[in-house]
Design a protein around this motif. Structure first.
Motif, mmCIF file in Angstrom:
data_model
loop_
_atom_site.group_PDB
_atom_site.id
_atom_site.type_symbol
_atom_site.label_atom_id
_atom_site.label_comp_id
_atom_site.label_asym_id
_atom_site.label_seq_id
_atom_site.Cartn_x
_atom_site.Cartn_y
_atom_site.Cartn_z
ATOM 1 N N SER A 60 -5.953 36.472 -0.890
ATOM 2 C CA SER A 60 -5.286 36.372 -2.345
ATOM 3 C C SER A 60 -5.186 38.036 -2.415
ATOM 4 O O SER A 60 -5.602 38.712 -1.458
ATOM 5 N N VAL A 61 -3.814 38.534 -3.266
ATOM 6 C CA VAL A 61 -3.920 39.855 -3.768
ATOM 7 C C VAL A 61 -3.988 39.934 -5.342
ATOM 8 O O VAL A 61 -3.131 39.942 -5.607
ATOM 9 N N ILE A 62 -5.351 41.258 -4.946
ATOM 10 C CA ILE A 62 -4.895 41.057 -6.346
ATOM 11 C C ILE A 62 -5.425 42.849 -6.875
ATOM 12 O O ILE A 62 -5.129 43.692 -6.022
ATOM 13 N N GLU A 63 -4.799 43.020 -8.093
ATOM 14 C CA GLU A 63 -4.885 44.640 -8.305
ATOM 15 C C GLU A 63 -5.712 44.705 -9.317
ATOM 16 O O GLU A 63 -5.957 44.254 -10.813
ATOM 17 N N LYS A 64 -6.639 45.882 -9.678
ATOM 18 C CA LYS A 64 -6.775 46.052 -10.566
ATOM 19 C C LYS A 64 -5.622 47.522 -11.481
ATOM 20 O O LYS A 64 -5.944 48.463 -10.727
ATOM 21 N N PHE A 65 -5.569 47.023 -12.535
ATOM 22 C CA PHE A 65 -4.750 48.992 -13.252
ATOM 23 C C PHE A 65 -5.190 48.863 -14.354
ATOM 24 O O PHE A 65 -5.384 47.971 -15.108
ATOM 25 N N GLU A 101 -11.251 55.211 -5.572
ATOM 26 C CA GLU A 101 -12.455 55.866 -5.481
ATOM 27 C C GLU A 101 -13.175 55.397 -6.470
ATOM 28 O O GLU A 101 -14.404 55.740 -5.548
ATOM 29 N N ASP A 102 -12.992 54.610 -7.188
ATOM 30 C CA ASP A 102 -14.194 54.313 -7.901
ATOM 31 C C ASP A 102 -14.359 52.626 -7.576
ATOM 32 O O ASP A 102 -13.314 52.139 -7.988
ATOM 33 N N THR A 103 -14.922 52.018 -6.671
ATOM 34 C CA THR A 103 -15.482 50.890 -6.650
ATOM 35 C C THR A 103 -16.427 50.105 -7.347
ATOM 36 O O THR A 103 -17.080 48.626 -6.517
ATOM 37 N N SER A 104 -16.649 50.575 -7.199
ATOM 38 C CA SER A 104 -18.757 50.089 -8.969
ATOM 39 C C SER A 104 -18.195 48.774 -9.244
ATOM 40 O O SER A 104 -19.424 47.627 -9.016
ATOM 41 N N TYR A 105 -16.936 48.351 -9.359
ATOM 42 C CA TYR A 105 -16.859 47.056 -9.713
ATOM 43 C C TYR A 105 -17.500 46.017 -9.008
ATOM 44 O O TYR A 105 -17.494 45.012 -9.364
ATOM 45 N N LEU A 106 -16.869 46.304 -7.463
ATOM 46 C CA LEU A 106 -17.385 44.922 -6.834
ATOM 47 C C LEU A 106 -19.191 44.754 -6.179
ATOM 48 O O LEU A 106 -19.384 43.994 -5.491
ATOM 49 N N GLU A 107 -19.981 46.120 -7.499
ATOM 50 C CA GLU A 107 -21.561 45.908 -6.998
ATOM 51 C C GLU A 107 -21.469 44.475 -8.459
ATOM 52 O O GLU A 107 -23.033 43.843 -8.028
ATOM 53 N N SER A 108 -20.779 44.295 -9.053
ATOM 54 C CA SER A 108 -21.245 43.220 -10.239
ATOM 55 C C SER A 108 -20.840 41.777 -9.932
ATOM 56 O O SER A 108 -20.756 42.008 -8.343
ATOM 57 N N ASP A 109 -21.951 40.939 -10.308
ATOM 58 C CA ASP A 109 -22.301 39.570 -10.490
ATOM 59 C C ASP A 109 -21.087 38.615 -9.603
ATOM 60 O O ASP A 109 -21.307 38.100 -8.872
ATOM 61 N N THR A 110 -20.269 39.498 -10.221
ATOM 62 C CA THR A 110 -18.897 38.244 -9.894
ATOM 63 C C THR A 110 -18.709 38.765 -8.517
ATOM 64 O O THR A 110 -18.409 37.287 -7.689
ATOM 65 N N PHE A 111 -17.650 39.469 -8.396
ATOM 66 C CA PHE A 111 -17.467 40.042 -6.706
ATOM 67 C C PHE A 111 -18.807 39.677 -5.715
ATOM 68 O O PHE A 111 -18.544 38.676 -5.158
ATOM 69 N N GLN A 112 -19.588 39.367 -6.412
ATOM 70 C CA GLN A 112 -20.947 39.345 -4.958
ATOM 71 C C GLN A 112 -20.977 38.110 -5.079
ATOM 72 O O GLN A 112 -21.281 37.616 -4.287
ATOM 73 N N ASN A 113 -20.758 37.420 -5.852
ATOM 74 C CA ASN A 113 -20.786 36.174 -5.972
ATOM 75 C C ASN A 113 -19.647 35.107 -5.512
ATOM 76 O O ASN A 113 -19.517 34.500 -5.129
ATOM 77 N N ILE A 114 -18.478 35.869 -4.978
ATOM 78 C CA ILE A 114 -17.555 35.526 -3.807
ATOM 79 C C ILE A 114 -17.956 35.223 -2.780
ATOM 80 O O ILE A 114 -18.296 36.496 -2.265
ATOM 81 N N PRO A 115 -17.416 34.649 -2.203
ATOM 82 C CA PRO A 115 -17.605 34.179 -0.307
ATOM 83 C C PRO A 115 -16.686 35.016 0.719
ATOM 84 O O PRO A 115 -17.973 36.266 1.208
ATOM 85 N N ALA A 116 -16.084 35.779 -0.087
ATOM 86 C CA ALA A 116 -14.933 36.824 0.952
ATOM 87 C C ALA A 116 -15.705 37.884 0.958
ATOM 88 O O ALA A 116 -15.820 39.063 1.647
ATOM 89 N N VAL A 117 -16.465 38.085 -0.485
ATOM 90 C CA VAL A 117 -16.697 39.376 -0.052
ATOM 91 C C VAL A 117 -18.552 39.302 0.779
ATOM 92 O O VAL A 117 -18.955 40.844 1.198
ATOM 93 N N GLN A 118 -18.904 38.476 0.109
ATOM 94 C CA GLN A 118 -20.643 38.283 0.958
ATOM 95 C C GLN A 118 -19.788 37.819 2.622
ATOM 96 O O GLN A 118 -20.397 38.280 3.385
#
Length: 308
Positions: free
Chosen positions: A188-193, A257-274
């Protein structure tokens, strides 16, 4: 008799001299015509034939084609803010940041060619400044588009050679990636804008053309359903897991530069992140699908997926 011979000989010399003079004039005229033909070429645009410079020296780009011109070695004197914000486009450091709303600035740049999109504003006024050619986004395939830019700036052969080489390399790397991650793995390709998230189909830049078209990697069914037709789909952070594949590419327009969102529960529960199958990229470098950016995207995927 002798006088008559001398007279005839003199007349012959005059006739031959006149013929030579006419021949020289014709050669000069032919050379001048040939030189004039080299000064311009006729490009068959979407709106009909346009006479453009055969060797443009001062190009203004009001669209995403700056990277194509860079790859073809064409001098750009003005580019839109998106291209200028790309930290990898060092060739644009001396180019002005332009927009279709500031016609006076474009006039001051004295362009010999202007390139834009069919949606560009003030096209009729731009045509009064310099030959102007526009393209409809997505009308040509992403590689065909590079060839069209090549035709426009009289470098079609170079463009075709690049496309041939790129297609081969992307196919080879894609095969290696499939062999490593499995033929059924999804990406998947997603973007934060700003505060909005998007997921993308197979023709909206951010490397989607390479992953899905050139390499033939798989798109999650949810992405197919929502983003394939329009090219993108807006979503909230909470539903990102529903669109995440086995591998997740995150294009961050803030510059990664700021990827703090990756520490959220939403991302931490994604298998790709795990599974550490998430790759964050600088969205300003990854945005378009021009030749220069495609090369960078391909090298990025090769390094991240294959560890090379």
């Amino acid at each position: 008799m002798k006088k008559r011979f001398i007279l005839l000989f003199s007349i012959l010399i005059l006739v031959l001299s006149a013929c030579n003079t006419n021949d020289e004039k014709q050669e000069d005229n032919d050379k001048a015509a040939s030189d004039n033909e080299k000064d311009t070429i006729t490009y068959e645009s979407e709106d009909g034939p346009v006479e453009v410079p055969a060797d443009p020296q001062r190009v203004v780009v009001l669209s995403q084609f700056a990277g194509d011109l860079i790859k073809l070695g064409v001098h750009v004197v003005g580019a839109d803010s998106w291209a200028k914000d790309n930290p990898r486009f060092e060739e644009l450091k001396d180019a002005a940041t332009v927009s279709e709303d500031n016609l006076e600035q474009i006039i001051e740049l004295e362009p010999d060619l202007i390139i834009g999109l069919s949606s560009t504003k003030n096209i009729d006024k731009l045509k009064e400044i310099a030959p102007t050619v526009t393209f409809t986004y997505g009308k040509a395939g992403y590689l065909d588009q590079h060839i069209e830019i090549g035709k426009l700036v009289n470098k079609e052969e170079e463009a075709r050679k690049w496309v041939e080489s790129f297609e081969k390399e992307a196919k080879d790397i894609g095969k290696q990636i499939k062999d490593k991650i499995g033929k059924d793995a999804t990406v998947s390709v997603i973007e934060k804008f700003d505060k909005q998230w998007y997921v993308f189909g197979d023709n909206w830049g951010r490397g989607t053309e390479i992953l899905y078209q050139a390499m033939g990697l798989n798109m999650p069914e949810s992405v197919k359903e929502q983003a394939l037709k329009d090219g993108y789909y807006a979503l909230s952070e909470e539903v990102i897991p529903d669109f995440a594949g086995d591998y997740l590419i995150v294009s961050d327009q803030s510059g990664a530069e700021d990827t703090s969102y990756l520490e959220s529960d939403t991302f931490q529960n994604i298998p790709a992140v795990q599974n550490d199958h998430i790759f964050v990229v600088n969205g300003k470098e990854f945005y378009f699908n021009d030749a220069s950016t495609l090369e960078y995207q391909l090298e990025f995927f090769k390094e991240k997926f294959l560890g090379e």
